[in-house]
Design an enzyme around this catalytic site. Structure first.
Site, PDB file in Angstrom:
ATOM      1  N   GLU B 631     -11.345   6.202  -2.705  1.00  0.00           N
ATOM      2  CA  GLU B 631     -10.467   5.302  -1.967  1.00  0.00           C
ATOM      3  C   GLU B 631     -11.302   4.188  -1.371  1.00  0.00           C
ATOM      4  OE1 GLU B 631      -8.045   7.259   0.893  1.00  0.00           O
ATOM      5  OE2 GLU B 631      -7.035   8.514  -0.596  1.00  0.00           O
ATOM      6  N   HIS B 695      -5.617   0.477   2.990  1.00  0.00           N
ATOM      7  CA  HIS B 695      -6.512   1.326   2.209  1.00  0.00           C
ATOM      8  C   HIS B 695      -5.806   1.761   0.938  1.00  0.00           C
ATOM      9  CE1 HIS B 695      -4.161   4.420   4.333  1.00  0.00           C
ATOM     10  NE2 HIS B 695      -4.455   5.207   3.299  1.00  0.00           N
ATOM     11  N   HIS B 697      -4.929   4.545  -2.292  1.00  0.00           N
ATOM     12  CA  HIS B 697      -4.743   5.953  -2.655  1.00  0.00           C
ATOM     13  C   HIS B 697      -5.243   6.146  -4.073  1.00  0.00           C
ATOM     14  CE1 HIS B 697      -1.517   7.161   0.554  1.00  0.00           C
ATOM     15  NE2 HIS B 697      -2.733   7.004   1.047  1.00  0.00           N
ATOM     16  N   ASP B 709      -2.892   9.146   7.577  1.00  0.00           N
ATOM     17  CA  ASP B 709      -2.409   7.759   7.612  1.00  0.00           C
ATOM     18  C   ASP B 709      -1.492   7.564   8.821  1.00  0.00           C
ATOM     19  OD1 ASP B 709      -3.790   7.386   5.284  1.00  0.00           O
ATOM     20  OD2 ASP B 709      -2.008   7.475   3.971  1.00  0.00           O
TER      21      ASP B 709
END
Lengths: 369, 743
Positions: B631, B695, B697, B709
């Site tokens: 990630e 960000h 996944h 999250d």
């Protein structure tokens, strides 16, 4: 618009014809003495080079040598790209797409210098069978071809006779045509060829905006030949072929092109009947050009120009409210090439006072110490 | 036999007696040139005028359009004062009437009109040789019929005192029906003779005596101009204009009689006669154009009527005659020539400005400050655009430094003054309307709103020249119209011009273009200083668009010129654009930076609208792709419009180097981040700032938030609330999800 440019070369000829994107040169005689600042004759190769450069032209569509006398061919071998020998083929030389010569050039004997080189070039092109047009086909030239294993039948398209149109250009396609008046076959078949009489004489017809303007280039034709031309032309009902708006006077204003009798003192030469008729065929506002030295005021020099002949031509010009121009007197003291434009107004002789800059830039500056 | 040349009455003189320098030089030059020769020298008015008679030879074709002879005799008159061109007269009596002759009291000898510039200008490069060649050229070109310069006749220079008559209508408005025009105006008869400026008389003020009345007379078509010499009185004019059954004097009597002068305040008015002369190439040919001439009577209409036999004057009163006195033909009514000049029409202004007049967009301009006023006047003067101006400001003294308006307008609403100025350019052809009010206030007033909405919805362009982000956003979103929106402003130093322009189909809105412009400032090294505040900046609030700082009029003029040219090109451009023109202050060259424009992407989340573009989206997707199977992430840079609840996602600072990137966990680091954000805020004057986190996944995963999250989002919400901003998180899985305010 078409342009004619008669170069000031003394008693010598070179006339540039620029029409409908075609460039034709009639004679080339580079007479100017190099490094002589007092020589008022134009630097012909420089003048032609500048013209070609300014107009982005790389070769001449046709160059006509009316005959092989020095005052019509001098120095040509230094200027043109010649196909018959390597030494005439450097890059700066100008190409001739179609070389126009009278038959005499091919068959004359005992030649030297430029005339000999011209004969070699003409013979080479005749052998090659292209890029040449020969004016008249005397028996002599047929014999020469046979002697050189050339089948005359295969060369027929390279010849044009008096009374015909030059095949390379046409009024409908190019807006101009060239009619051939001489040489006659007979003048070439004589034992002793008289070059002047075997010379090429043509009439140009220009169509500009549906207005017709005619130019007769009189070479060095003498009065007996003019008489023949006039009589023959009349015989065939071709009188319009002797009409003119611009006339390049024959043989540098010699009386012999008018009559055997020069005339005395200040009196104009009286032309023979046929020639007199010829000069009645001009149109209003016409221009007569004498490619000659300045007209003298006496008879000391037996060579042309002759003042009595000039007087006759002046009378013709004034009758038509036109101009009589002497190449070395246009203008006096500082002659420049004589320019005539041809458009829907007919011929217009350029009459400009040259700006100082253009005069200065047309010749080298005087020596400075 | 009678001579074919006109004899000039002047005294013959010898070469030595010549004194005027130009004449002496001319004579010397003749001897050096070809095609010109001296005939004789004359002198008149005690040395004040010296005349050199010359013969010139003309370059002629065999056929001639005009009868110019091979040899022409000319008289060249030199004046000792040397304040006017030496006059050149063609002495041949049969010299043709051709274009470009000067009008004189006598027709013959004809006077050649050689120059189209003033003598003051020609004198600088004057040489006798050039003068002679000009004369010969004139003759040569005239012979060929090629001297003609289309449409514009050369001004007759022989009448420097000729008075201009400035008319309040254009050529197309003038007709023969205009037999009676009531005109008012002003003129100065004494001293320097300038011009008569006329305006249509105001019908409300008809009690006042009018200065002038005018009548338009169309003559019968004659091949080329009728008036080759100036008539001195009404009778002479009538002789020139009458033909066949038509008698000018009779027609004039009828007209004046029909005016019922005794009932109108016009008896003291002077009479202006405007002649409309139809020009045909040959008799009975169709009319190709008109020539206009005008005369005024020195006497009042009262005297005119008396002297053409319409009435008698008894004790100062007009007493109409029962029958016209045919013997009175006005030979004592002196008339003077006037040079009629027509009002400027909008079309003419366009063609004089090389404008494609087929395009006249309807433009609403908001903000008529320095740039706005000058852009507007630039374009109005060309007749470009039909305008509505909106601005609430009044003209204040300090505005004069950079505003197109001048002193007399101080204290007046700018847009009213500008509308007046623009509408006076082409007299009755209106260029502009205006609202002297604030844009948002217009929309608050019911009455104005209705009118404004109509104007906006029918307009082609809405220009924001307010130098205000607020106004720009209002224009982008609060106005219902298909019109393209364009923002024009300069940077704080006044050095760079910025134009943001929506495309024809408005795919990118003005605010999206604004954001892309900020992004370019951050990333383009050439723009690092673009939004830097000037050194002498003393203000309590920073703004990235401002004009109330030190900025010279020449800079405003430069920017306005570019902006005007740009606006003229807009109708031919379909795409949106954002460009900056930078001026080099050392050599004054201007260079242009074109900002790349990306497709706008808009999403709604509750009451919020997220505005971003493909640049941002692709940047995040590429970053994720590059780090897979791990990630990755970063911070989001952008802007909030709290008023309209719009959130702009503009750029991202990608994963700082101390971040932890694992296949299922991402912890964003912070090394260098503060410095980068500071630099972004500084270079955009705070227009871009930190607005959130993103960000990625792993492959094959959705952007649904994990429990981590959700925790991170709560933290974000808490942190952002101190700013009053909602939390923003973007998660990039196989698709992208935006979480704003709630998750």
């Amino acid at each position: 618009m078409s342009k004619l440019k008669f170069h000031n070369l003394g008693n010598a000829d070179s006339c540039l014809v620029n029409t409908s994107g075609r460039t034709i040169l009639i004679d080339y005689a580079n007479t100017k003495e190099a490094d002589n600042d007092d020589d008022k004759r134009v630097d012909l190769p420089k003048e032609l080079d500048e013209f070609l450069e300014e107009n982005d032209i790389s070769s001449f569509d046709a160059v006509l040598f009316t005959h092989a006398d020095n005052d019509h061919i001098k120095g040509f071998a230094d200027y043109f790209y010649l196909e018959h020998a390597d030494k005439y083929q450097s890059d700066e030389r100008k190409k001739i797409n179609e070389l126009w010569v009278p038959a005499a050039v091919i068959v004359e004997k005992n030649l030297k210098d430029d005339a000999k080189i011209l004969r070699a070039e003409a013979r080479h092109r005749l052998k090659e069978g292209e890029r040449i047009l020969i004016f008249s086909k005397p028996d002599e030239i047929v014999k020469w071809m046979e002697d050189n294993d050339i089948d005359p039948k295969e060369r027929e398209h390279l010849f044009v006779n008096a009374g015909d149109l030059v095949p390379s250009f046409s009024l409908s396609k190019d807006s101009f045509e060239v009619f051939v008046h001489s040489p006659f076959k007979a003048t070439v078949d004589e034992k002793e060829i008289d070059r002047n009489d075997a010379a090429v004489c043509v009439q140009f017809t220009f169509n500009e905006g549906n207005e017709i303007t005619k130019f007769i280039a009189g070479a060095d034709i003498t009065h007996p030949v003019w008489s023949d031309i006039v009589n023959t032309t009349k015989h065939f009902g071709n009188e319009h072929r002797l009409e003119w708006d611009i006339f390049k006077i024959s043989h540098h204003c010699s009386y012999l092109s008018l009559s055997d009798e020069q005339g005395d003192g200040d009196v104009a030469t009286e032309p023979v009947d046929e020639v007199e008729w010829l000069f009645e065929q001009g149109n209003d506002g016409c221009v007569l050009v004498s490619s000659s030295k300045e007209i003298p005021d006496n008879d000391d020099d037996k060579q042309p120009p002759h003042r009595q002949a000039a007087k006759f031509y002046k009378k013709v010009a004034s009758k038509f409210e036109g101009d009589f121009i002497v190449t070395m007197e246009n203008p006096k003291n500082n002659p420049q090439p004589t320019e005539i434009t041809i458009d829907e107004d007919g011929a217009t002789l350029k009459k400009r006072n040259y700006a100082s800059a253009s005069v200065i830039s047309s010749r080298p500056a005087p020596r400075a110490g | 036999m009678e001579s074919e040349y006109v004899e000039i009455s002047a005294k013959a003189i010898s070469l030595e007696e010549l004194v005027i320098p130009k004449a002496k030089d001319f004579l010397r030059t003749i001897s050096q040139l070809n095609f010109v020769s001296l005939n004789k020298l004359l002198q008149r008015d005690e040395n004040k005028v010296e005349i050199i008679v010359i013969d010139v030879e003309v370059e002629l074709g065999q056929r001639r359009k005009n009868d110019i002879k091979k040899n022409e005799r000319l008289a060249v008159e030199f004046h000792a004062t040397d304040t006017q061109f030496p006059e050149v007269l063609a002495l041949r009596k049969t010299f043709p009437y051709v274009p470009h002759l000067n009008i004189k009291d006598e027709e013959i000898p004809r006077s050649l009109c050689l120059y189209d510039q003033s003598y003051e200008i020609e004198r600088i490069t004057w040489t006798s040789a050039k003068f002679i060649e000009r004369i010969r050229d004139w003759l040569a070109l005239t012979a060929k019929g090629k001297l003609h310069q289309p449409d514009q006749p050369l001004e007759p220079y022989l009448h420097p005192t000729i008075c201009d008559l400035i008319l309040p209508f254009s050529k197309k408005d003038i007709t023969i029906d205009a037999n009676f025009l009531e005109l008012d105006g002003y003129y100065e008869m004494e001293g320097k003779f300038y011009s008569i400026v006329l305006r249509k008389a105001d019908p409300k003020k008809t009690k006042k005596e009018l200065l002038f009345v005018a009548t338009v007379v169309e003559t019968n078509p004659l091949a080329h101009g009728v008036i080759r010499k100036n008539p001195n009185n009404i009778e002479e004019l009538s002789e020139l204009l009458s033909y066949g059954d038509y008698s000018f004097i009779e027609s004039l009597r009828e007209r004046i009689d029909s005016w019922q002068c005794e009932k109108k305040p016009i008896l003291q008015s002077k009479l202006i006669i405007i002649l409309r002369l139809p020009k045909v190439r040959e008799l009975n040919g169709s009319i190709e154009s008109y020539e206009y001439r005008a005369f005024y009577t020195e006497d009042s209409l009262k005297k005119v009527g008396e002297n053409i036999g319409l009435w008698d004057i008894h004790e100062g009163k007009v007493g109409k005659l029962l029958a016209v006195d045919e013997n009175k033909k006005g030979n004592n009514l002196k008339i003077n020539p006037l040079n009629p000049v027509f009002k400027l029409s909008r079309d003419e202004a366009g063609s004089l400005s090389d404008l494609d007049s087929s395009i006249t967009p309807k433009i609403v301009a908001v903000g008529l400050g320095a740039i706005g006023s000058q852009v507007f006047m630039n374009l109005s003067k060309m007749g470009y655009g039909e305008w509505t101006l909106i601005d609430e400001d009044k003209l204040l003294p300090h505005n004069l430094v950079r505003h197109s308006l001048t002193g007399p307008w101080i204290g007046r609403p700018k847009v009213e003054a500008m509308t007046f100025e623009a509408n006076s350019l082409f007299q009755d052809e209106l260029v502009s309307k205006c609202f002297p009010d604030n844009l948002s206030k217009i929309f608050q007033s019911d009455e104005q709103k209705l009118q404004a909405c109509e104007i906006f919805s029918s307009s082609d362009l809405i220009l924001d020249m307010t130098a205000s982000v607020a106004a720009s956003r209002f224009i982008a979103h609060e106005i219902d119209s298909d019109a393209r929106r364009i923002s024009i402003f300069v940077n704080p130093t006044g050095r760079d011009l910025v134009i943001l322009s929506e495309g024809k189909e408005r795919k990118q809105s003005l605010d999206s273009l604004e954001m892309q412009y900020y992004r370019e400032i951050v990333s383009n090294n050439n723009l690092k200083e673009h939004l830097k505040l000037p050194k002498n900046h003393h203000r309590y609030a920073n703004s990235c668009r401002d004009v109330s700082f030190v900025l010279s009029q020449d800079s405003v003029a430069l920017h306005s010129a570019i902006a005007s040219k740009y606006l003229k090109s807009v109708p031919k451009q379909d795409d949106s654009s954002a460009s900056i023109w930078k001026t080099n202050l050392d050599d004054f060259t201007v260079s242009k930076i074109d900002i790349p424009i990306y497709e706008q992407r808009v999403f709604s989340i509750g009451e919020w609208t997220i505005v971003t573009d493909n640049y941002f989206i692709e940047k995040l997707e590429k970053a994720r792709e590059a780090k897979l199977p791990n990630e990755t992430g970063g911070v989001i840079v952008g802007s909030y419009d709290m008023e309209r609840k719009r959130c702009y996602l503009v750029d991202s600072i990608l994963s700082p180097e101390d971040s932890k990137e694992w296949p299922t966990v991402y912890i964003r680091g912070s090394r260098g981040l503060r410095q980068k954000l500071k630099s972004i805020e500084e270079s955009t004057l705070g227009m871009l700032e930190y607005i959130g986190e993103w960000h990625s996944h792993p492959k094959g995963c959705s952007p649904a938030p994990s429990s981590d999250d959700r925790k991170a989002f709560l933290w974000l919400t808490e942190v952002m609330s101190t700013n009053g901003h909602p939390a923003l998180m973007v998660i990039v899985g196989e698709i992208m999800a935006f979480y704003l305010g709630t998750m």
